[in-house]
Design a protein around this motif. Structure first.
Motif, PDB file in Angstrom:
ATOM      1  N   GLY A   8      36.603  36.097  42.949  1.00 49.59           N
ATOM      2  CA  GLY A   8      35.770  35.748  41.811  1.00 49.59           C
ATOM      3  C   GLY A   8      34.349  35.430  42.221  1.00 49.59           C
ATOM      4  N   THR A   9      33.615  34.916  41.261  1.00 52.39           N
ATOM      5  CA  THR A   9      32.245  34.479  41.511  1.00 52.39           C
ATOM      6  C   THR A   9      32.122  33.026  41.069  1.00 52.39           C
ATOM      7  N   PHE A  10      31.247  32.307  41.740  1.00 52.02           N
ATOM      8  CA  PHE A  10      30.987  30.926  41.367  1.00 52.02           C
ATOM      9  C   PHE A  10      29.976  30.886  40.241  1.00 52.02           C
ATOM     10  N   ALA A  46      30.032  34.882  45.667  1.00 57.62           N
ATOM     11  CA  ALA A  46      31.374  35.428  45.462  1.00 57.62           C
ATOM     12  C   ALA A  46      32.339  34.729  46.411  1.00 57.62           C
ATOM     13  N   PHE A  47      33.611  34.688  46.017  1.00 56.73           N
ATOM     14  CA  PHE A  47      34.596  34.019  46.864  1.00 56.73           C
ATOM     15  C   PHE A  47      35.932  34.734  46.818  1.00 56.73           C
ATOM     16  N   THR A  48      36.745  34.433  47.817  1.00 57.96           N
ATOM     17  CA  THR A  48      38.153  34.777  47.829  1.00 57.96           C
ATOM     18  C   THR A  48      38.895  33.466  48.041  1.00 57.96           C
ATOM     19  N   PHE A  49      39.882  33.211  47.190  1.00 53.05           N
ATOM     20  CA  PHE A  49      40.673  31.990  47.250  1.00 53.05           C
ATOM     21  C   PHE A  49      42.106  32.386  47.533  1.00 53.05           C
ATOM     22  N   ARG A  50      42.680  31.840  48.597  1.00 52.57           N
ATOM     23  CA  ARG A  50      44.063  32.144  48.970  1.00 52.57           C
ATOM     24  C   ARG A  50      44.913  30.899  48.761  1.00 52.57           C
ATOM     25  N   CYS A  51      46.051  31.080  48.097  1.00 54.56           N
ATOM     26  CA  CYS A  51      46.900  29.947  47.774  1.00 54.56           C
ATOM     27  C   CYS A  51      48.367  30.354  47.889  1.00 54.56           C
ATOM     28  N   ARG A  83      39.455  39.380  40.127  1.00 56.02           N
ATOM     29  CA  ARG A  83      40.711  40.053  40.455  1.00 56.02           C
ATOM     30  C   ARG A  83      41.726  39.030  40.960  1.00 56.02           C
ATOM     31  N   VAL A  84      42.989  39.318  40.688  1.00 53.46           N
ATOM     32  CA  VAL A  84      44.081  38.472  41.169  1.00 53.46           C
ATOM     33  C   VAL A  84      45.179  39.376  41.711  1.00 53.46           C
ATOM     34  N   ALA A  85      45.733  38.996  42.858  1.00 50.87           N
ATOM     35  CA  ALA A  85      46.875  39.713  43.422  1.00 50.87           C
ATOM     36  C   ALA A  85      47.900  38.673  43.865  1.00 50.87           C
ATOM     37  N   ALA A  86      49.160  38.930  43.581  1.00 42.80           N
ATOM     38  CA  ALA A  86      50.225  38.014  43.968  1.00 42.80           C
ATOM     39  C   ALA A  86      51.308  38.782  44.711  1.00 42.80           C
ATOM     40  N   THR A  87      51.797  38.186  45.787  1.00 43.10           N
ATOM     41  CA  THR A  87      52.883  38.768  46.567  1.00 43.10           C
ATOM     42  C   THR A  87      54.067  37.822  46.527  1.00 43.10           C
TER      43      THR A  87
END
Length: 106
Positions: A8-10, A46-51, A83-87
């Motif tokens: 996403g973007t801040f 812009a960022f990538t957030f991993r959870c 964008r969102v991706a889930a595994t």
């Protein structure tokens, strides 16, 4: 267990929010954790957030994404999701070397 990646973007970050992100972002420490980790460029746009989020036996991707977004929200930074991706780690197959079922060694 699900691993969710949110790109996403801040939004308008405060000076304190910007400083907090700059101090806490370490590309080498990017990992899927229950508290989530951010990676972003030095401009903090812009960022990538991993959870990593737990999953009940009946949970699907939708529930996992909702939990990850709640963790992202808890960080308190304004954002917009791109964008969102889930595994689903319950579905990941682990291939082991040297076990049965593989090609025979000749």
């Amino acid at each position: 267990m699900f691993r969710v990646t949110i790109q996403g973007t801040f939004g308008d970050l405060s000076a304190a929010g910007r400083a907090s992100l700059l101090a806490g972002v370490d590309v080498l420490q990017a990992a899927y954790t229950p508290a989530g980790t951010f990676t972003c460029d030095r401009s903090i746009s812009a960022f990538t957030f991993r959870c990593q989020v737990p999953a009940d036996p009946t949970d699907g991707e939708h529930e996992a994404v909702q939990r990850a977004v709640a963790v992202l929200e808890a960080h308190g930074h304004p954002y917009r999701i791109l964008r969102v991706a889930a595994t689903d780690l319950r579905e990941v197959k682990i291939r082991r070397k040297g076990g049965s079922g593989g090609p025979a060694n000749h």
